[in-house]
Design a protein around this motif. Structure first.
Motif, mmCIF file in Angstrom:
data_model
loop_
_atom_site.group_PDB
_atom_site.id
_atom_site.type_symbol
_atom_site.label_atom_id
_atom_site.label_comp_id
_atom_site.label_asym_id
_atom_site.label_seq_id
_atom_site.Cartn_x
_atom_site.Cartn_y
_atom_site.Cartn_z
ATOM 1 N N ILE A 1 -14.511 -16.671 -2.236
ATOM 2 C CA ILE A 1 -13.455 -15.695 -2.538
ATOM 3 C C ILE A 1 -13.212 -15.020 -1.008
ATOM 4 N N LEU A 2 -14.201 -14.587 -0.388
ATOM 5 C CA LEU A 2 -13.900 -13.809 0.782
ATOM 6 C C LEU A 2 -13.422 -14.775 1.702
ATOM 7 N N LEU A 3 -13.952 -15.926 1.960
ATOM 8 C CA LEU A 3 -13.661 -16.684 3.117
ATOM 9 C C LEU A 3 -12.352 -17.296 2.682
ATOM 10 N N SER A 4 -11.916 -17.808 1.538
ATOM 11 C CA SER A 4 -10.469 -18.277 1.407
ATOM 12 C C SER A 4 -9.354 -17.140 1.675
ATOM 13 N N LEU A 5 -9.637 -16.068 1.155
ATOM 14 C CA LEU A 5 -8.701 -14.766 1.660
ATOM 15 C C LEU A 5 -8.454 -14.624 2.998
ATOM 16 N N GLY A 6 -9.655 -14.477 3.631
ATOM 17 C CA GLY A 6 -9.672 -14.189 4.939
ATOM 18 C C GLY A 6 -9.050 -15.273 5.776
ATOM 19 N N ILE A 7 -9.361 -16.519 5.768
ATOM 20 C CA ILE A 7 -8.746 -17.623 6.390
ATOM 21 C C ILE A 7 -7.383 -17.404 6.271
ATOM 22 N N SER A 8 -6.695 -17.184 4.855
ATOM 23 C CA SER A 8 -5.495 -17.301 4.642
ATOM 24 C C SER A 8 -4.561 -16.459 5.284
ATOM 25 N N MET A 9 -5.143 -15.222 5.277
ATOM 26 C CA MET A 9 -4.439 -13.860 5.830
ATOM 27 C C MET A 9 -4.405 -14.001 7.167
ATOM 28 N N LEU B 1 -8.269 -21.981 -1.213
ATOM 29 C CA LEU B 1 -7.354 -22.030 -0.049
ATOM 30 C C LEU B 1 -6.045 -22.812 -0.576
ATOM 31 N N GLY B 2 -6.536 -23.754 -1.651
ATOM 32 C CA GLY B 2 -5.290 -24.639 -2.243
ATOM 33 C C GLY B 2 -4.449 -23.645 -2.966
ATOM 34 N N GLY B 3 -5.043 -22.714 -3.755
ATOM 35 C CA GLY B 3 -4.138 -21.731 -4.571
ATOM 36 C C GLY B 3 -3.475 -20.786 -3.610
ATOM 37 N N ILE B 4 -3.835 -20.513 -2.140
ATOM 38 C CA ILE B 4 -3.056 -19.561 -1.305
ATOM 39 C C ILE B 4 -2.096 -20.171 -0.674
ATOM 40 N N ILE B 5 -2.616 -21.138 0.192
ATOM 41 C CA ILE B 5 -1.573 -21.549 1.141
ATOM 42 C C ILE B 5 -0.705 -22.596 0.451
ATOM 43 N N GLY B 6 0.536 -22.316 0.502
ATOM 44 C CA GLY B 6 1.478 -23.322 0.080
ATOM 45 C C GLY B 6 2.968 -22.905 0.298
ATOM 46 N N VAL C 1 -0.703 -14.602 -1.886
ATOM 47 C CA VAL C 1 -1.805 -14.187 -1.398
ATOM 48 C C VAL C 1 -2.757 -13.888 -2.611
ATOM 49 N N PHE C 2 -2.747 -14.402 -3.570
ATOM 50 C CA PHE C 2 -4.002 -14.088 -4.805
ATOM 51 C C PHE C 2 -4.371 -15.364 -5.293
ATOM 52 N N ILE D 1 0.724 -7.761 5.271
ATOM 53 C CA ILE D 1 -0.674 -7.339 5.394
ATOM 54 C C ILE D 1 -0.661 -6.156 4.080
ATOM 55 N N ILE D 2 0.457 -5.624 3.532
ATOM 56 C CA ILE D 2 0.524 -4.646 2.469
ATOM 57 C C ILE D 2 0.021 -5.618 1.246
ATOM 58 N N ALA D 3 0.492 -6.641 1.094
ATOM 59 C CA ALA D 3 -0.009 -7.468 -0.030
ATOM 60 C C ALA D 3 -1.293 -7.814 -0.040
#
Length: 478
Positions: free
Chosen positions: A271-279, A40-45, A247-248, A69-71
Motif C-alpha cells: 500500500i505505502l510503496l504503491s502510493l509513494g512511488i505514484s505521488m 501501481l496499476g490502479g493508480i498510474i494511468g 491517487v486512490f 499534493i492536496i489529493a
C-alpha cells in the motif's frame, strides 16, 4: 433479536482472523512486488497521461502540482489507515471487511455496495478512455472501424456503440478468471514498462523546461460566462477533487488479501510503496509538463503527447501514446480484480446470493463475479460516454476513506491491545486529517453526482432489508 441489535451486529476482528485461518477459497500466490504492481496499476494511468494536463488548463495552471499534493494528503492519510487494517484483517473485501469489524453489518454493506458500483464504473470509464488511444493507433495504420462502432451514442454523431471499450473490458474479465498469478505477472510486466516510460518522459522533458511557463504558478482567479470560477486557490482545490480519481487505486490491492503469500507483512508494505512511488511520479510529471509548454496548451485529450510534439519531438509523442495504452490497461486490470473480490465477499457473507460466492474448481478464481462484471462494464463502456461515467466515481471512494479513517480511531479505543502488523502513526491526527481532506473534496463534487450516489444508496438499503439482513452469515449464526 431487536432491529437495533440486527443493525449493529458485528463480525469481530478475532472472528475474521479465525475465519482467515480456515478459509481456502483462493490460492496464495501474490508476493509484495506483485501486490505493489496491482496498486501501481490502479493508480498510474489516466491521471498522469490525461487529467494532469487537462486540469492545469481548466482550473489550476502550473499549480496543478499542488492539486495532486492536496489529493495525495487525503489519500496518504487513508493509505496509512488502510495499511493498519490490511495487516490486522487480511481478508478479501477491503473497506467492506474492515467496516464489518468496527461499524457493523449495515454500514459494511453500504460501503461494499457503494464500492462495487464505483469500481465497476472506473473499469467502464477507463475502458472508454483507453479506446480513444487504440482508435488513434488503428487510424494511423489505416484500420478504421465503422463510425457506428467508434463510440457511445452522443449528440447525434452517428455513433452507436464503443466496440473497443467493450472488448477490452471483457478481455480483462476473461484474463482474471484464469489463474490469478497469470494475470498478476502480466500486470507486473505492464506496470514495470509504464513506470520506466514515465521516468524516461520526465528525464527527457526536464531538458526542455522553461521556468517562465511556471509564472504565475497560481494563475489569477477568473469567472466564466456561466458564473463558474477557475484558477486561484479555489481552482487548485477544484482540480484536486478531480485528480483524486488518480491517487486512490492502491486500495485495489487490499481486495486480493487472501491471495497474498504473507498478507500481514506484504499488504501494508505494498500500500505505502504503491502510493509513494505514484505521488513522486505525478508531481514530477506535472512540473515537467507545465514547464515545457504554457498550461493553456494542455487542454486536449492527450496533453503529454501534445506537449512533446509541440517541442518538435514527435517520436516521443508517439511512444507516449503506446505507453498510455499499456498504462491504462493495467488500471482496468486492477479495478476489475477489486470489484470482483468485493462482490465475492458480499456473497460469501450472505448479503448477496451465494451463487456468486463460488470459485473456479481449476483456476481458484471468483469466475462468476468476474465474468458478470465483465458483461456489465462492457455494456456501460460501450453505451455511455466517458465524461458521464467518470462524474460518478470519486464520491464513493471518498466516502469509504471517511469510514476507514474513522474505524481506525474507533478500533484503537475498543481494542488497543490487538497485535497489529502495522500501526498508523499519530492516531488520531492522521485519521482526522484523512477525514477532513476527504470531506473537503466531497464538498467540491457536483449536485448531480450526489443525487445519483444517494439513489444508489437507497437501492442498496432496499436490497439489504429485502434480502441481506435475513440471509447474511450473522443472521444464520444468530
Amino acid at each position: 433479536m431487536s432491529l437495533t441489535a440486527q443493525l449493529t451486529r458485528h463480525k469481530s476482528v478475532e472472528q475474521l482472523q479465525s475465519e482467515l485461518g480456515t478459509r481456502r477459497d483462493f490460492r496464495r500466490v501474490l508476493g509484495v512486488w506483485q501486490l505493489t504492481a496491482i496498486g501501481l496499476g490502479g493508480i498510474i494511468g489516466v491521471g498522469i497521461f490525461v487529467l494532469a494536463g487537462q486540469q492545469a488548463a481548466a482550473n489550476a495552471g502550473p499549480a496543478v502540482a499542488l492539486s495532486f499534493i492536496i489529493a495525495g494528503i487525503a489519500s496518504a492519510a487513508a493509505a496509512l489507515c488502510y495499511a493498519e487494517f490490511a495487516g490486522l484483517i487480511p481478508v478479501t473485501g477491503s473497506a467492506y471487511t474492515y467496516s464489518y469489524a468496527t461499524l457493523g453489518e449495515l454500514v459494511a454493506w453500504l460501503i461494499g455496495w457503494d464500492l462495487l458500483l464505483e469500481y465497476a464504473l472506473i473499469v467502464a470509464a477507463v475502458a472508454s478512455g483507453w479506446s480513444g488511444y487504440v482508435l488513434n493507433l488503428l487510424d494511423a495504420f489505416g484500420l478504421q472501424l465503422p463510425e457506428a462502432l467508434r463510440g457511445a451514442p452522443h449528440s447525434g454523431d452517428g455513433r452507436v456503440f464503443n466496440l473497443v471499450a467493450a472488448l477490452v473490458a471483457m478481455a480483462v474479465a476473461v484474463l482474471l478468471t484464469m489463474r490469478t498469478e497469470w494475470g498478476a505477472r502480466a500486470n507486473t510486466v505492464v506496470v514495470a514498462f509504464k513506470v520506466l516510460a514515465v521516468l524516461v518522459v520526465i528525464a527527457v522533458g526536464i531538458a526542455h523546461v522553461d521556468p517562465a511557463n511556471w509564472t504565475p504558478f497560481v494563475p489569477e482567479r477568473i469567472v466564466d460566462a456561466d458564473g463558474v470560477g477557475h484558477f486561484g486557490m479555489q481552482g487548485v482545490v477544484t482540480a484536486a477533487a478531480v485528480v483524486f480519481f488518480a491517487v486512490f487505486g492502491y486500495d485495489t490491492l487490499t481486495t486480493a488479501a487472501e491471495e497474498a503469500k504473507n498478507p500481514q507483512r506484504d499488504l501494508p508494505r505494498a500500500i505505502l510503496l504503491s502510493l509513494g512511488i505514484s505521488m513522486v511520479l505525478y508531481i514530477a510529471m506535472t512540473l515537467v509538463l507545465t514547464g515545457m509548454v504554457p498550461y493553456t496548451q494542455l487542454g486536449n485529450d492527450a496533453p503529454v503527447s501534445e506537449a512533446f510534439q509541440a517541442r518538435g519531438m514527435k517520436w516521443i509523442g508517439a511512444a507516449i501514446s503506446v505507453t498510455a495504452i499499456a498504462s491504462i490497461l493495467s488500471v482496468i486490470f486492477a479495478f476489475m480484480l477489486a470489484a470482483s473480490r468485493i462482490w465475492f465477499a458480499l456473497a460469501r457473507d450472505g448479503l448477496l446470493p451465494g451463487w456468486f460466492a463460488k470459485v473456479h474448481p481449476t483456476y481458484g478464481t471468483p469466475h462468476r463475479t468476474t465474468l458478470a462484471l465483465g458483461v456489465f462494464t462492457a455494456l456501460v463502456a460501450g453505451l455511455f460516454p466517458l465524461d458521464e461515467v467518470a462524474k460518478l466515481v470519486n464520491i464513493g471512494v471518498l466516502s469509504a476513506f471517511v469510514v476507514i479513517c474513522s474505524a481506525v480511531v474507533l478500533l484503537r479505543r475498543r481494542k488497543p491491545d490487538l497485535p497489529r502488523a502495522f500501526r498508523t502513526p499519530w492516531v488520531p491526527l492522521i485519521p482526522v486529517v484523512g477525514i477532513g481532506f476527504s470531506i473537503w473534496l466531497l464538498t467540491e463534487l457536483a449536485a448531480l453526482t450526489w443525487l445519483v450516489f444517494l439513489a444508489w444508496v437507497a437501492v442498496g438499503l432496499v436490497v439489504y432489508f429485502a434480502y441481506g439482513i435475513r440471509h447474511s452469515r450473522l443472521a444464520r449464526e444468530g
